[in-house]
Design a protein around this motif. Structure first.
Motif, PDB file in Angstrom:
ATOM      1  N   UNK A 294      59.525  42.516  41.128  1.00 37.74           N
ATOM      2  CA  UNK A 294      58.743  43.700  40.752  1.00 37.74           C
ATOM      3  C   UNK A 294      58.239  44.428  41.996  1.00 37.74           C
ATOM      4  N   UNK A 295      57.938  43.663  43.057  1.00 38.36           N
ATOM      5  CA  UNK A 295      57.562  44.313  44.324  1.00 38.36           C
ATOM      6  C   UNK A 295      58.723  45.161  44.821  1.00 38.36           C
ATOM      7  N   UNK A 296      59.928  44.597  44.756  1.00 39.10           N
ATOM      8  CA  UNK A 296      61.093  45.356  45.215  1.00 39.10           C
ATOM      9  C   UNK A 296      61.348  46.570  44.329  1.00 39.10           C
ATOM     10  N   UNK A 297      60.795  46.542  43.108  1.00 40.29           N
ATOM     11  CA  UNK A 297      60.903  47.689  42.207  1.00 40.29           C
ATOM     12  C   UNK A 297      59.777  48.692  42.464  1.00 40.29           C
ATOM     13  N   UNK A 298      58.989  48.449  43.490  1.00 42.57           N
ATOM     14  CA  UNK A 298      57.951  49.413  43.863  1.00 42.57           C
ATOM     15  C   UNK A 298      56.598  49.164  43.238  1.00 42.57           C
ATOM     16  N   UNK A 299      56.434  48.033  42.565  1.00 39.48           N
ATOM     17  CA  UNK A 299      55.128  47.759  41.976  1.00 39.48           C
ATOM     18  C   UNK A 299      54.274  46.953  42.953  1.00 39.48           C
ATOM     19  N   UNK A 300      52.964  46.986  42.742  1.00 39.25           N
ATOM     20  CA  UNK A 300      52.062  46.136  43.525  1.00 39.25           C
ATOM     21  C   UNK A 300      51.794  44.892  42.719  1.00 39.25           C
ATOM     22  N   UNK A 301      52.134  43.731  43.252  1.00 46.90           N
ATOM     23  CA  UNK A 301      52.042  42.511  42.462  1.00 46.90           C
ATOM     24  C   UNK A 301      51.090  41.515  43.107  1.00 46.90           C
ATOM     25  N   UNK A 302      50.212  40.965  42.283  1.00 46.05           N
ATOM     26  CA  UNK A 302      49.328  39.885  42.713  1.00 46.05           C
ATOM     27  C   UNK A 302      49.800  38.635  41.996  1.00 46.05           C
ATOM     28  N   UNK A 303      49.981  37.540  42.725  1.00 49.18           N
ATOM     29  CA  UNK A 303      50.365  36.282  42.096  1.00 49.18           C
ATOM     30  C   UNK A 303      49.148  35.360  42.086  1.00 49.18           C
ATOM     31  N   UNK A 304      48.845  34.812  40.922  1.00 47.62           N
ATOM     32  CA  UNK A 304      47.584  34.056  40.756  1.00 47.62           C
ATOM     33  C   UNK A 304      47.611  32.690  41.410  1.00 47.62           C
ATOM     34  N   UNK A 305      48.802  32.113  41.619  1.00 44.84           N
ATOM     35  CA  UNK A 305      48.878  30.689  41.964  1.00 44.84           C
ATOM     36  C   UNK A 305      48.803  29.848  40.688  1.00 44.84           C
ATOM     37  N   UNK A 306      48.897  28.528  40.865  1.00 46.94           N
ATOM     38  CA  UNK A 306      48.967  27.619  39.714  1.00 46.94           C
ATOM     39  C   UNK A 306      47.587  27.334  39.124  1.00 46.94           C
ATOM     40  N   UNK A 307      47.617  26.769  37.910  1.00 47.97           N
ATOM     41  CA  UNK A 307      46.450  26.169  37.243  1.00 47.97           C
ATOM     42  C   UNK A 307      45.297  27.141  37.053  1.00 47.97           C
ATOM     43  N   UNK A 308      45.586  28.264  36.442  1.00 47.80           N
ATOM     44  CA  UNK A 308      44.542  29.245  36.177  1.00 47.80           C
ATOM     45  C   UNK A 308      44.049  29.114  34.743  1.00 47.80           C
ATOM     46  N   UNK A 309      42.750  29.293  34.566  1.00 47.49           N
ATOM     47  CA  UNK A 309      42.217  29.366  33.203  1.00 47.49           C
ATOM     48  C   UNK A 309      42.346  30.818  32.731  1.00 47.49           C
ATOM     49  N   UNK A 310      42.346  31.042  31.402  1.00 48.23           N
ATOM     50  CA  UNK A 310      42.377  32.425  30.900  1.00 48.23           C
ATOM     51  C   UNK A 310      41.231  33.258  31.465  1.00 48.23           C
ATOM     52  N   UNK A 311      40.060  32.636  31.624  1.00 47.66           N
ATOM     53  CA  UNK A 311      38.916  33.371  32.162  1.00 47.66           C
ATOM     54  C   UNK A 311      39.218  33.860  33.583  1.00 47.66           C
ATOM     55  N   UNK A 312      39.795  32.986  34.396  1.00 51.81           N
ATOM     56  CA  UNK A 312      40.121  33.394  35.773  1.00 51.81           C
ATOM     57  C   UNK A 312      41.155  34.513  35.777  1.00 51.81           C
ATOM     58  N   UNK A 313      42.129  34.401  34.886  1.00 47.07           N
ATOM     59  CA  UNK A 313      43.198  35.412  34.858  1.00 47.07           C
ATOM     60  C   UNK A 313      42.627  36.778  34.479  1.00 47.07           C
ATOM     61  N   UNK A 314      41.790  36.793  33.448  1.00 46.93           N
ATOM     62  CA  UNK A 314      41.242  38.077  32.992  1.00 46.93           C
ATOM     63  C   UNK A 314      40.289  38.648  34.045  1.00 46.93           C
ATOM     64  N   UNK A 315      39.515  37.767  34.662  1.00 45.96           N
ATOM     65  CA  UNK A 315      38.605  38.230  35.711  1.00 45.96           C
ATOM     66  C   UNK A 315      39.385  38.876  36.862  1.00 45.96           C
ATOM     67  N   UNK A 316      40.451  38.212  37.300  1.00 45.30           N
ATOM     68  CA  UNK A 316      41.261  38.775  38.379  1.00 45.30           C
ATOM     69  C   UNK A 316      41.869  40.106  37.958  1.00 45.30           C
ATOM     70  N   UNK A 317      42.353  40.156  36.722  1.00 43.62           N
ATOM     71  CA  UNK A 317      42.994  41.385  36.244  1.00 43.62           C
ATOM     72  C   UNK A 317      42.012  42.557  36.288  1.00 43.62           C
ATOM     73  N   UNK A 318      40.769  42.290  35.907  1.00 39.27           N
ATOM     74  CA  UNK A 318      39.772  43.368  35.886  1.00 39.27           C
ATOM     75  C   UNK A 318      39.363  43.744  37.306  1.00 39.27           C
ATOM     76  N   UNK A 319      39.108  42.719  38.127  1.00 41.76           N
ATOM     77  CA  UNK A 319      38.727  43.016  39.510  1.00 41.76           C
ATOM     78  C   UNK A 319      39.807  43.790  40.242  1.00 41.76           C
ATOM     79  N   UNK A 320      41.041  43.436  39.957  1.00 43.69           N
ATOM     80  CA  UNK A 320      42.145  44.054  40.690  1.00 43.69           C
ATOM     81  C   UNK A 320      42.648  45.312  40.000  1.00 43.69           C
ATOM     82  N   UNK A 321      42.066  45.620  38.857  1.00 42.13           N
ATOM     83  CA  UNK A 321      42.426  46.838  38.137  1.00 42.13           C
ATOM     84  C   UNK A 321      43.931  46.922  37.871  1.00 42.13           C
TER      85      UNK A 321
END
Lengths: 287, 559
Positions: A28-55
């Protein structure tokens, strides 16, 4: 300039199979998108928090361990709860067809199985992601707005806090009021006093902290502005009612014994905004 | 006929043939302008006598006889004529009781060894009632959290008669201790146990992801197990150094051999640093490789790996015991090559891959079930996978001659090519300071990731054909029967662990846990303290929590 689509690729649960997630992230980066990779072992709360912080405009979840029915709908639910369900949610992994159908009913827009090409994923994201640019709808008329009593501080993200303290002192005559660690934010902060103003220098201490990602993406610079309010609980509720996207559901402790809450940069001129309640006994403009 | 005449004759005839080929190419070009293996080794059109060992001396040096240094042709003199490889299907799901019945079914169908798949909470040291275990209990394997579960898992399976492989890494010491206690319970002495714990933590940082502790204390645990087994469980393979998962994550065949042997070097160095003699631990090291699609490159990989390991052990570590020089390995067909499209095609892929493992001289083999791209295998698909091995073993005739492909100009040339490229990777890893440093700094991870992305790119461009995915696609319909793990298993398991905690002797448990903490803070071998805690019904989560307190937890960097 068209803003690139921002995507969070995330691994919920304990699954360690990250080949697909990493290949998709790079693709997706090569397709011109900005991609953040969370790493392993994320809780749903962490994922949603990151998504909001990173817009981000899209979250891609990956699970090959059979736990998708547990984690994927939970991410969808939290996005709704946080008012961020305009984020496109997609998933992939080892997922039986029946489960894929069920997930689509539960708020996952599409489920990509083995053999999916990067192009298919990228095309789907482009077609379904929320419209880029400012939203064309009028904000609801707010009955009240936050009562700001002043600027508490302006925060600058730096890579080397000692060097920055020295520079601010040498050039602007700033006096350092103290340095402290905020472990749950993964940062070290220094407060500088210049004239009547306080500048906060922020240096990441963990490679996966939001500030570290900010620096990776944009380099050092203005990180946020903190406005002083009398009652942060009330201010947060008012801001939300007025249409702001909130990052913190509830106020939390910040540096220097204050209670703080962050508002999303979207809708505030692209500036991360902090509401900051001064501790009792602290005189205005005295910090 | 003198050699000169023969050579001259050959060279002239070869030249003539090449000229003929050139004329043919002008009329009809080949399918591709360039042919190369998935590891990037160029493939010539034709291999001849110039590509094999040139003399009998070169044969003796590079190949030798089966069962003799450098073991290129296999670790035993008679190979499968004496005994077939162990047919060992990786299995496990839900609770110990459900997996026990799958084990007994597989044994009744002619499987000759057991291989336990544990669920992720077990592998990461969480009890079934831990918040992070949500949705994962019993999913990719069986949930085992105390000795009671281990005893149930092997109910009515005599542990002195089967050999058991356990895919367990970060908490390997705990699960091994449970197996030892279960054996005691059956009245079987530890000296009679045969089997393997994977116990290979380095590749978890590089690819598989079930790490708990940081690398350095993890290496201590690995070494504790090596030492303990060499003294107390003499027939047990104390480690299975695994390339399989790095390959699944994207590594090429050359990278797989190189990274695996580099990890192996790190483990032997740690044992030597502990003061153990090389010949005390090395005979109980075993290996685990992937059997992937590219038939000849895979066979060459297995042969090259044996030759390299023999050299490493003799020349670098000065090993003398012949068993120290022998690379014995388990192989598994490549799950990542199986496709969700046209599932039946996977049976064919697995057959070709399994054949490569056998022709490469594997000591044991797992064949994947064809429905794995969608779910865990059903009883029927697991049986078909086992039957695939049995057909190769009993019907194809390939097991009746030792290393039948030796002397193939191509196979010998390719074995050399894989070896020389793998040495170059090992040298690079040495340059960054060895395998531990290489995973700490993400070097291995980056290499694997790059290869994975290159493979995906080649598939999307159509350079790399995947039948049923980017060529020969058909519309598919219809439902496949898939295995469903009981969705209630998480709750059942959480209740079982709560019951265990209330019923066990609190005094014995508390004393054993305190003793474990003290042992972890010192530098004595941890196995005795872990065995004691397991006997006192401490759970995998409780034991790992004590070690987390002392060792800390690993947090990967962003590479």
């Amino acid at each position: 300039m068209v803003q690139p689509i921002r995507v969070l690729v995330a691994k919920p649960g304990l699954d360690g199979h990250d080949r697909g997630a990493l290949v998709i992230a790079q693709g997706l980066r090569d397709q011109g998108m900005e991609v953040i990779y969370s790493g392993l072992r994320q809780t749903p709360e962490q994922i949603v928090q990151t998504a909001i912080e990173e817009d981000v405009a899209c979250i891609g979840l990956s699970s090959l361990s059979g736990a998708h029915m547990e984690w994927f709908p939970e991410v969808a639910r939290l996005l709704r709860e946080r008012g961020a369900d305009d984020v496109l949610l997609i998933g992939g992994g080892v997922i039986p067809p029946d489960d894929a159908e069920r997930l689509k009913q539960l708020g996952i827009a599409e489920v990509f199985g083995p053999g999916t090409s990067i192009q298919q994923v990228a095309d789907f994201i482009r077609q379904h992601v929320r419209a880029a640019g400012p939203a064309c709808q009028l904000a609801p008329v707010a009955t009240a707005s936050v009562r700001v009593s002043g600027v508490d501080h302006v925060a600058v993200a730096v890579r080397d806090i000692a060097a920055a303290i020295e520079q601010y002192g040498r050039v602007l005559g700033a006096r350092c009021l103290g340095v402290e660690e905020v472990p749950d934010q993964g940062v070290r902060v220094a407060f500088l006093s210049l004239g009547g103003t306080v500048v906060e220098l922020v240096e990441p201490t963990a490679p996966d902290s939001p500030v570290a990602r900010f620096l990776d993406r944009r380099g050092p610079g203005l990180h946020h502005i903190a406005y002083a309010v009398d009652d942060v609980d009330q201010a947060l509720a008012v801001a939300r009612a007025a249409g702001a996207r909130v990052i913190d559901e509830r106020p939390r402790p910040g540096a220097r014994g204050k209670r703080i809450a962050f508002l999303h940069p979207g809708g505030l001129g692209g500036v991360l905004t902090e509401l900051c309640q001064r501790s009792a006994g602290e005189g205005a403009g005295e910090s | 006929m003198s050699d000169d005449v023969r050579n001259g004759d050959y060279a002239a005839r070869r030249q003539e043939w090449e000229a003929g080929v050139e004329r043919e190419l002008a009329r009809r070009p080949e399918r591709r302008s360039r042919f190369e293996s998935p590891s990037g080794i160029p493939r010539l059109r034709l291999y001849g006598p110039e590509h094999g060992p040139a003399t009998e001396d070169a044969y003796l040096e590079r190949l030798g006889f089966p069962g003799e240094y450098p073991f290129t042709r296999g670790v035993q003199p008679t190979m499968y004529r004496g005994q077939l490889w162990t047919m060992r299907q990786y299995a496990g799901y839900a609770s110990a009781e459900e997996t026990n019945s799958r084990f007994r079914y597989l044994l009744s169908q002619g499987q000759t060894g057991l291989s336990v798949a544990f669920d992720l909470p077990t592998q990461i040291g969480y009890d079934p009632d831990h918040p992070m275990a949500r949705g994962e209990v019993g999913k990719v394997g069986v949930s085992v959290c105390s000795r009671l579960d281990m005893e149930n898992l092997f109910d009515q399976i005599p542990l002195d008669e089967v050999s058991t492989s356990m895919t367990i890494n970060a908490p390997a010491a705990v699960l091994l201790a449970m197996y030892l206690v279960a054996a005691e319970q059956q009245g079987v002495g530890w000296d009679r146990l045969r089997g393997t714990v994977q116990n290979d933590i380095l590749k978890e940082y590089a690819a598989r992801g079930t790490y708990i502790f940081p690398p350095r204390p993890s290496i201590r645990l690995v070494t504790d197990i090596l030492e303990f087994c060499s003294l107390s469980v003499p027939r047990w393979n104390a480690i299975s150094i695994s390339g399989y998962h790095m390959r699944e994550a994207g590594a090429t065949a050359v990278q797989e051999v190189a990274f695996t042997l580099a990890n192996a070097i790190a483990y032997v160095e740690a044992a030597v640093a502990r003061g153990l003699a090389v010949d005390q631990v090395a005979p109980r090291l075993s290996f685990f490789f992937n059997a992937h699609n590219d038939f000849f490159e895979e066979i060459a990989k297995f042969r090259a790996a044996r030759r390299m390991w023999a050299k490493i052990m003799r020349e670098r570590f000065g090993a003398r015991d012949p068993r120290s020089l022998q690379l014995r390995f388990h192989a598994q067909t490549a799950g990542s090559t199986l496709t969700a499209q046209q599932l039946d095609n996977n049976v064919v892929r697995v057959t070709v891959q399994a054949l490569a493992a056998v022709l490469g001289g594997a000591q044991s083999l797992h064949t994947n079930a064809h429905d794995e791209p969608l779910a865990l295998p059903t009883e029927e698909s697991a049986r078909l996978a086992l039957r695939t091995q049995q057909i190769i073993a009993y019907e194809s005739g390939v097991a009746d001659v030792v290393d039948p492909l030796a002397g193939s100009y191509y196979v010998e040339w390719l074995t050399d090519a894989v070896e020389s490229r793998a040495w170059r990777y090992i040298e690079r890893i040495e340059q960054v300071g060895g395998a531990v440093r290489a995973v700490e700094e993400g070097c291995v991870q980056r290499e694997i990731r790059r290869s994975a992305y290159e493979t995906q790119r080649a598939i999307e461009q159509g350079e790399h054909v995947v039948v049923g995915v980017n060529r020969f696609v058909t519309e598919e319909s219809g439902q496949v029967p898939l295995l469903r793990v009981d969705p209630d298993v998480g709750r059942r398991r959480a209740e079982a662990v709560a019951r265990l905690r209330s019923e066990r002797s609190q005094t014995a448990w508390a004393e054993a846990v305190a003793a474990l903490r003290e042992a972890a803070q010192g530098d004595a071998n941890l196995m005795p303290a872990i065995v004691r805690a397991v006997r006192a019904y401490a759970t995998v989560g409780e034991i790992c929590d004590v070690l987390r307190e002392v060792f800390g937890e690993y947090r990967p960097g962003v590479f």
